[in-house]
Design a protein around this motif. Structure first.
Motif, PDB file in Angstrom:
ATOM      1  N   LEU A 255       8.572  13.928   8.401  1.00 21.78           N
ATOM      2  CA  LEU A 255       8.144  13.835   6.989  1.00 21.78           C
ATOM      3  C   LEU A 255       8.158  15.213   6.313  1.00 21.78           C
ATOM      4  N   ALA A 256       8.651  15.226   5.088  1.00 19.15           N
ATOM      5  CA  ALA A 256       8.625  16.462   4.301  1.00 19.15           C
ATOM      6  C   ALA A 256       7.290  16.563   3.567  1.00 19.15           C
ATOM      7  N   ASP A 257       7.042  17.692   2.937  1.00 18.71           N
ATOM      8  CA  ASP A 257       5.794  17.887   2.185  1.00 18.71           C
ATOM      9  C   ASP A 257       5.644  16.777   1.132  1.00 18.71           C
ATOM     10  N   GLY A 258       4.489  16.118   1.088  1.00 19.44           N
ATOM     11  CA  GLY A 258       4.201  15.100   0.081  1.00 19.44           C
ATOM     12  C   GLY A 258       4.753  13.726   0.402  1.00 19.44           C
ATOM     13  N   ALA A 259       5.464  13.563   1.511  1.00 19.52           N
ATOM     14  CA  ALA A 259       6.101  12.277   1.816  1.00 19.52           C
ATOM     15  C   ALA A 259       5.095  11.277   2.382  1.00 19.52           C
TER      16      ALA A 259
ATOM     17  N   GLN B 296       0.510  10.234   5.451  1.00 14.98           N
ATOM     18  CA  GLN B 296       0.738  10.923   4.170  1.00 14.98           C
ATOM     19  C   GLN B 296       0.774  12.423   4.480  1.00 14.98           C
ATOM     20  N   MET B 297       1.971  12.981   4.421  1.00 11.07           N
ATOM     21  CA  MET B 297       2.129  14.395   4.778  1.00 11.07           C
ATOM     22  C   MET B 297       1.784  15.279   3.573  1.00 11.07           C
TER      23      MET B 297
ATOM     24  N   ALA C  21       0.844  -1.206   0.000  1.00 12.51           N
ATOM     25  CA  ALA C  21       0.000   0.000   0.000  1.00 12.51           C
ATOM     26  C   ALA C  21       0.874   1.250   0.000  1.00 12.51           C
ATOM     27  N   VAL C  22       1.934   1.195   0.777  1.00 10.67           N
ATOM     28  CA  VAL C  22       2.851   2.346   0.834  1.00 10.67           C
ATOM     29  C   VAL C  22       3.468   2.582  -0.539  1.00 10.67           C
ATOM     30  N   THR C  23       3.908   1.500  -1.166  1.00  9.69           N
ATOM     31  CA  THR C  23       4.519   1.623  -2.498  1.00  9.69           C
ATOM     32  C   THR C  23       3.512   2.204  -3.488  1.00  9.69           C
TER      33      THR C  23
ATOM     34  N   ARG D  57       3.059   5.884  -2.860  1.00  9.54           N
ATOM     35  CA  ARG D  57       4.236   6.629  -3.325  1.00  9.54           C
ATOM     36  C   ARG D  57       4.260   6.713  -4.845  1.00  9.54           C
ATOM     37  N   ASN D  58       3.600   5.752  -5.486  1.00  7.47           N
ATOM     38  CA  ASN D  58       3.528   5.787  -6.957  1.00  7.47           C
ATOM     39  C   ASN D  58       2.320   6.566  -7.457  1.00  7.47           C
ATOM     40  N   GLY D  59       1.598   7.153  -6.552  1.00  3.43           N
ATOM     41  CA  GLY D  59       0.497   8.030  -6.965  1.00  3.43           C
ATOM     42  C   GLY D  59      -0.870   7.411  -6.905  1.00  3.43           C
ATOM     43  N   ALA D  60      -0.973   6.202  -6.377  1.00  6.50           N
ATOM     44  CA  ALA D  60      -2.297   5.574  -6.275  1.00  6.50           C
ATOM     45  C   ALA D  60      -3.119   6.257  -5.196  1.00  6.50           C
ATOM     46  N   SER D  61      -4.420   6.166  -5.339  1.00  5.73           N
ATOM     47  CA  SER D  61      -5.264   6.768  -4.293  1.00  5.73           C
ATOM     48  C   SER D  61      -5.324   5.808  -3.107  1.00  5.73           C
TER      49      SER D  61
END
Lengths: 308, 257
Positions: free
Chosen positions: A237-241, A256-257, A191-193, A196-200
């Motif tokens: 976590l940075a923005d979007g991480a 999800q930041m 799920a994390v992967t 990170r690949n843009g899945a909802s």
């Protein structure tokens, strides 16, 4: 060494004593008697000033009521200013519009209060009554605070304090984030992967925990909502991480930041009022400690052997 | 009866040249001192609000109050009484008063007992809570506000002086204002409360500045200005005189109580 012949009649002024008498008033001639006379005058003047100061100093027993006081009760003043404040507060009228009986009533009450306070002290109530004791402790502490705050610290001192405590004057950090929960059967790593690949999150099979869905919040609020361990992860976590899966007592969570705004130092000019407040509070605390040490040092305190 | 020898001897024209002026000087100094003392006592005994209207008392109080102000008040309020927004020190030359109506007696009370200065007679009832913190107010359990709520409140309060007439913004702001409990100190009408030093939020007089950034900071970090209590440092006469001096800086208010 020559000796002056004695005067034939001490009651009669001689030529030399008349000359000295004249010379006393002649500032161009040095005469010892003038010095004595002036010294005596100076001493008298000094005594007069000292006497005046002695008999008019605050707390001196006097027959008349000082101008600043409305009354003296066993020589303890009842301030005129306090009377005015109480009269205007009680009747909600300007002092000039209050009547003599109204003022008299308030003054009587103030005198009564003073009598009871004095009687209470006589009876040793500061030793017995818990409210009196607490009030005395607070009042003594307050007195130290008052003395400490009557002098404004120098600008250098304030700036020095600010430099030493800069982090305290930073803004509160802000974060906007989502917290997802991986239900049973969902592989959290996958799920994390996917995220990170843009899945909802829905496509990755994740559900919201609902703990941080109100949008942007302060760090302290995020910590309150997420708990310390999860918040510690969020903080990094940075923005979007997207975080790695986090094992919590409630299952596996993923953060999800969206935006993480770190605390920003407030410039000195903007934090000046707070700096002054904190500086004075620290000064008062230090003075309280010093006062406590002083009181202990001068006191005769004996502790029972079994309690030492 | 013959006069003392020293006086008889003194009465020569040469001696009189400096005895008479000295005597006149002493009499003048003593009588001046007594008169000054009597006027100073009158200033203390007078109704504080009547002093500025009495030329003799006014002159004496202002002359004595000015140096006290310069020594003890000017470091914060400024030499001309204009205040300092970075410290939240009020402007003494306008006709707006944070605590009550700014009468001489009230100013004297503040000078004597202070504001949040540790004296129980002083004004210690309320502070502006820091809503961007976990515990906004140490004395009262208040809920913190979110950044969005603080922003709504900021825009709402700023709208009065900025002249914003957007009804939706106003309504949203008023709801947030009521929900956050701001009305408890500042009033339902946002008019403030002079009894606790809560300022009006609708006029253009700002203690800490009226830009959105200033307002945001006030709501987020709180405010708690302090005025020292000079009860043990200044004499009653100094306190009265400086209060009269400070009151004289504000424009005359015909409706002043």
């Amino acid at each position: 060494m020559t000796q002056q012949p004695p005067s034939p009649n001490p009651a009669q002024p001689t030529a030399s004593s008349t000359a000295i008498g004249d010379a006393v008033w002649d500032v161009h001639k040095p005469v010892g008697r003038r010095s004595l006379l002036l010294a005596a005058l100076g001493a008298l003047l000094g005594l007069a000033i000292a006497g005046y100061g002695l008999f008019t100093a605050q707390g001196t027993r006097t027959a008349s009521v000082p101008a600043e006081d409305a009354a003296l009760v066993n020589n303890i003043p009842v301030l005129r200013a306090d009377l005015i404040a109480q009269v205007t507060a009680l009747y909600s009228l300007p002092y000039s519009q209050t009547t003599r009986p109204q003022r008299q009533k308030v003054l009587d009450d103030m005198v009564r209060e003073e009598l009871y306070v004095q009687r209470g002290v006589e009876m040793g109530l500061p030793n017995d009554d818990i409210d009196v004791r607490q009030a005395l402790v607070q009042a003594t502490e307050g007195q130290i605070a008052q003395d400490a705050t009557t002098a404004k610290p120098a600008e250098d001192e304030l700036r020095g304090w600010y430099d030493a405590h800069r982090a305290k004057y930073a803004t509160e950090g802000l974060m906007t984030l989502h917290e997802w929960r991986a239900p049973g059967g969902v592989d959290a790593r996958r799920a994390v992967t996917a995220l990170r690949n843009g899945a909802s999150p829905a496509a990755a099979g994740l559900l919201t925990t609902g703990r941080v869905d109100d949008g942007e919040e302060f760090y302290f609020a995020a910590q309150e909502h997420l708990g310390k361990p999860v918040f510690a992860v969020a903080l990094g976590l940075a923005d979007g991480a997207i975080s790695d899966p986090i094992q919590t007592p409630g299952g596996i969570h993923i953060l999800q930041m969206v935006r993480n705004t770190r605390p920003v130092a407030t410039p000195y000019a903007e934090a000046r009022d707070q700096v002054l407040r904190d500086f004075l509070a620290d000064k008062v605390a230090r003075l309280q400690e010093g006062n406590q040490r002083f009181l202990k040092k001068r006191a005769d305190i004996k502790i029972a052997p079994d309690l030492r | 009866m013959k006069p003392p020898r020293i006086l008889a001897r003194a009465a020569t024209p040469r001696r009189l040249i400096w005895i008479i002026p000295l005597f006149i000087l002493i009499v003048a100094v003593v009588s001046h001192g007594l008169r000054e003392r009597a006027i100073a006592a009158d200033v203390l005994r007078a109704d504080p609000e009547a002093i500025l209207g009495d030329p003799t008392l006014r002159e004496a109080a202002l002359a004595a109050g000015h140096p006290v102000y310069q020594q003890h008040c000017a470091s914060c309020h400024g030499a001309t009484g204009k205040g300092d927004r970075t410290l939240g020190v009020p402007d003494l030359t306008d006709d707006d008063h944070l605590y009550r109506e700014g009468t001489v007696a009230q100013i004297e009370d503040i000078a004597r007992y202070g504001i949040r200065a540790g004296n129980k007679h002083g004004w210690n009832l309320a502070v502006m809570p820091a809503y961007a913190s976990k515990n906004p107010d140490a004395a009262e359990p208040l809920p913190p506000q979110t950044p969005a709520q603080i922003e709504v409140l900021t825009q709402f309060i700023h709208s009065f002086t900025a002249g914003v007439k957007d009804h939706a913004t106003q309504q949203r702001g008023r709801d947030a204002y009521n929900k956050a409990g701001c009305w408890d100190c500042h009033g339902r009408d946002l008019g403030g409360d002079g009894a606790i030093g809560a300022p009006s939020l609708t006029d253009d007089i700002w203690l800490y500045g009226g830009t959105p950034a200033d307002i945001r900071r006030s709501i987020s970090r709180g405010r708690a200005g302090m005025s020292p209590a000079f009860a043990r440092k200044l004499t009653p006469a100094q306190l009265r005189n400086v209060a009269v001096y400070v009151a004289s800086l504000a424009p005359t208010q015909p409706d002043r109580k």
